[in-house]
Design a protein around this motif. Sequence first.
Motif, PDB file in Angstrom:
ATOM      1  N   VAL A  73       1.045  -1.242   0.033  1.00 24.91           N
ATOM      2  CA  VAL A  73      -0.136  -0.007  -0.091  1.00 24.91           C
ATOM      3  C   VAL A  73       1.141   1.124   0.152  1.00 24.91           C
ATOM      4  O   VAL A  73       1.659   1.399   0.967  1.00 24.91           O
ATOM      5  N   VAL A  74       0.573   1.934  -1.114  1.00 18.12           N
ATOM      6  CA  VAL A  74       1.799   3.047  -1.253  1.00 18.12           C
ATOM      7  C   VAL A  74       0.857   4.380  -1.719  1.00 18.12           C
ATOM      8  O   VAL A  74      -0.348   4.236  -2.027  1.00 18.12           O
ATOM      9  N   PRO A  75       1.322   5.533  -1.428  1.00 19.96           N
ATOM     10  CA  PRO A  75       0.560   6.816  -2.189  1.00 19.96           C
ATOM     11  C   PRO A  75       0.709   6.605  -3.271  1.00 19.96           C
ATOM     12  O   PRO A  75       1.641   6.359  -4.002  1.00 19.96           O
ATOM     13  N   ALA A  76      -0.327   7.396  -3.935  1.00 21.62           N
ATOM     14  CA  ALA A  76      -0.579   7.499  -5.307  1.00 21.62           C
ATOM     15  C   ALA A  76       0.526   8.060  -6.191  1.00 21.62           C
ATOM     16  O   ALA A  76       0.820   7.406  -7.411  1.00 21.62           O
ATOM     17  N   PHE A  77       1.033   8.840  -5.567  1.00 24.05           N
ATOM     18  CA  PHE A  77       2.180   9.442  -6.355  1.00 24.05           C
ATOM     19  C   PHE A  77       3.415   8.418  -6.976  1.00 24.05           C
ATOM     20  O   PHE A  77       4.053   8.808  -7.736  1.00 24.05           O
ATOM     21  N   VAL A  78       3.301   7.560  -6.071  1.00 22.92           N
ATOM     22  CA  VAL A  78       4.504   6.702  -6.367  1.00 22.92           C
ATOM     23  C   VAL A  78       4.467   5.670  -7.369  1.00 22.92           C
ATOM     24  O   VAL A  78       5.236   5.495  -8.070  1.00 22.92           O
ATOM     25  N   VAL A  79       3.170   5.565  -7.967  1.00 25.88           N
ATOM     26  CA  VAL A  79       2.847   4.320  -8.818  1.00 25.88           C
ATOM     27  C   VAL A  79       2.901   4.881 -10.292  1.00 25.88           C
ATOM     28  O   VAL A  79       3.081   4.257 -11.353  1.00 25.88           O
ATOM     29  N   ASN A  80       2.912   6.283 -10.391  1.00 29.22           N
ATOM     30  CA  ASN A  80       3.183   6.775 -11.717  1.00 29.22           C
ATOM     31  C   ASN A  80       2.600   5.964 -12.970  1.00 29.22           C
ATOM     32  O   ASN A  80       1.313   6.233 -12.808  1.00 29.22           O
ATOM     33  N   ASN A  81       2.982   5.398 -13.845  1.00 29.73           N
ATOM     34  CA  ASN A  81       2.367   4.823 -14.766  1.00 29.73           C
ATOM     35  C   ASN A  81       2.383   3.174 -14.881  1.00 29.73           C
ATOM     36  O   ASN A  81       2.320   2.684 -15.863  1.00 29.73           O
TER      37      ASN A  81
END
Length: 120
Positions: free
Chosen positions: A8-16
């Motif tokens: 579970v990570v913040p959205a900004f980390v998943v990029n594309n």
Amino acid sequence: MTVALHLVVPAFVVNNIRENDLITASDLEKLIDNVRYFLCTKSAVSDLIEESLKFTDENILTIHERREIYIRVHIADGQEMLDKKVPYILKRNLPSHGQGVVRKIACLEDLSGLEAFNRV
């Protein structure tokens, strides 16, 4: 043995990152560095773990960058990562090929269902 790394990570980390993408060791390390909750299990129990989580249909690219994103990555030969409780140890035990396949990525509705996960 193939393991499932549930993060579970913040959205900004998943990029594309998309489902079925091959993910490199450096991308895996970036995810682990930013993880809020994690669990590494045998891939066979992934569906059981996901049954307790609530997902939304929101587009990950348009949500707030701090929202929690669930991502499951299958990693071949990752048995050394099984049941580890510390992110650093997860990174240290990445297999030498250091890559995985994204099997699921979704926005979490809330944090319920994460009781079995390790919290950072």
